[in-house]
Enzyme design. Sequence first.
Site, mmCIF file in Angstrom:
data_model
loop_
_atom_site.group_PDB
_atom_site.id
_atom_site.type_symbol
_atom_site.label_atom_id
_atom_site.label_comp_id
_atom_site.label_asym_id
_atom_site.label_seq_id
_atom_site.Cartn_x
_atom_site.Cartn_y
_atom_site.Cartn_z
ATOM 1 N N ASN A 1 8.899 71.034 57.474
ATOM 2 C CA ASN A 1 10.377 71.324 57.516
ATOM 3 C C ASN A 1 11.345 72.216 57.516
ATOM 4 O O ASN A 1 12.659 71.558 57.110
ATOM 5 C CB ASN A 1 10.214 70.162 56.177
ATOM 6 N N ARG B 1 10.550 61.026 63.606
ATOM 7 C CA ARG B 1 12.175 60.838 62.782
ATOM 8 C C ARG B 1 12.542 61.516 62.032
ATOM 9 O O ARG B 1 14.227 61.511 62.614
ATOM 10 C CB ARG B 1 11.283 59.659 61.134
ATOM 11 N N PRO C 1 16.529 54.664 55.782
ATOM 12 C CA PRO C 1 17.699 54.431 56.567
ATOM 13 C C PRO C 1 18.797 56.139 56.750
ATOM 14 O O PRO C 1 18.277 57.039 56.368
ATOM 15 C CB PRO C 1 18.355 53.366 55.216
ATOM 16 N N ILE C 2 19.690 56.017 57.681
ATOM 17 C CA ILE C 2 20.399 57.386 58.148
ATOM 18 C C ILE C 2 21.408 57.157 57.415
ATOM 19 O O ILE C 2 23.215 57.402 58.224
ATOM 20 C CB ILE C 2 19.768 57.701 59.347
ATOM 21 N N ASP C 3 22.175 56.032 56.604
ATOM 22 C CA ASP C 3 23.162 55.476 56.537
ATOM 23 C C ASP C 3 24.568 56.931 55.974
ATOM 24 O O ASP C 3 25.592 57.346 56.285
ATOM 25 C CB ASP C 3 23.445 54.719 55.303
ATOM 26 N N LEU C 4 24.278 57.976 54.859
ATOM 27 C CA LEU C 4 24.694 59.081 54.375
ATOM 28 C C LEU C 4 24.159 60.176 56.099
ATOM 29 O O LEU C 4 25.508 60.728 56.028
ATOM 30 C CB LEU C 4 23.765 59.720 53.907
ATOM 31 N N ASP D 1 6.777 64.930 48.637
ATOM 32 C CA ASP D 1 5.498 65.312 49.334
ATOM 33 C C ASP D 1 4.254 65.658 49.076
ATOM 34 O O ASP D 1 3.794 65.548 49.239
ATOM 35 C CB ASP D 1 6.117 65.907 50.600
#
Length: 418
Positions: free
Chosen positions: A23, A92, A122-125, A305
Amino acid sequence: MEKYIIDGGVKLKGKIRAQSAKNAVLPLLAASILTDEQVKIRNMPVINDVENMLRILSEVGCKIKRQKDCAVIDSSNAVSHEIPARLTKELRSSVFMLGSVLTRFHRAKISYPGGCDIGLRPIDLHLAGLKRLGVKIVEKDGYIHCEADRLIGGEILLDFPSVGATENIVLAAVRAEGITVIRNAAKEPEIIDLQNFLNAMGAKIRGAGGGTIVVEGVRRLHGVEYTPIGDRIEAGTYLIATATCGGEIEVQGVFPENIAALLHKLRENGCKIHIKNDKIYLTSDGNLKSVNLVETMPFPGFPTDMQAQYAALCCTARGSTLIVENLFETRYRYAAELKKMGADITVRDRSALIRGVERLHGACVTAGDLRGGAALVIACLKAEGRSNVMDISHIDRGYADFEGKLKRLGAKIRRVKG
Ligand code: EPZ
């Protein structure tokens, strides 16, 4: 389709060096197109998510050279602002490319990175933050079309300290005009690594790891050679496996403070842990007591995680543990599989109540996602008898040489094709 065959009931003993953090490497790869000079990333982990990210880079026109365990990215001929849909579905975290493609080309097209096995994702932020930097966004036919003749620094307050949104906004702000302030930013160690990487390329970013990140836009960035931080989640997975099965392990290559929340719980479980520089030593008799409550939180809280792997430990700990998953909607898919092995788990919405049982027995179980798959392997290593873990391609996304490292710890595990 490949599977693991595992003969459980064996204690683990040995040393593990953590791979580079998945990551951290993924956003660093996205950032590599922010310069047209060469970028060299060392200790690249051989995992499928990284391979997919390298595929995306080559599809936008980057030249990728592999030298031993390094990757050299030359994006001088990168031409496409379109992130390939089939790879976005696969990966993703391709959504991180939005910020860097916008910086490079001032436009970007990406398909919606679908929800995945752990939640809606979601990816609104991400999009709200990019809009604050002057990006015009049109969502049409499942694609997100972004245009930004000029990227202009601005003030952004994230409703939630989203890791990906923080990274995407930094990647879009790093060469914007003026200063960007990101408040309620994610504090994960991988964000600090991205800041260090970009500053080594000539960026002016400060505050990563705290709640507020300040990015002073610069006109250009230069090439860099860089070694990412160690993978705290991979390291934690081996620590949990050893705690669960009993034995002793030395983990190198991870800053202990990056997994302090897990180490705290493992000590409460009865493990002996001591730290020397970047080495973490853990011993366990495999006969653990439960802690009452584990709640996943953004860093520095208990990592989501590590939730599944820790649940596997709780299955045979003495007493009950209530796990509350605060970040993702459906991160308990592994529970039904653990029940096949005799685990006593009750899942309601975002909570799982695990009552420790005397022993688990071997079974045929199926991995449903990356960390859930790792959790099933831990449970099978603990269980009496033989187990099969199916669909291990999920595990290959994030763990390099998983069975090899476990074998070197004494585990009886082998990968079988078909
Ligand atoms: C990153 O995912 C990690 N992935 C995940 O690791 C990790 O679980 C997660 O951060 C949390 O630590 C990578 O870094 C590649 P988020 P990301 O945005 O960025 C909500 C693994 O196993 N949210 O911090 O997608 C979201 O629904 C993977 O290695 C919004 O509502 O996580 C979730 O509830 C799994 N809107 C929460 O925030 C947004 O626009 C945390 O998501 C973005 C997120």
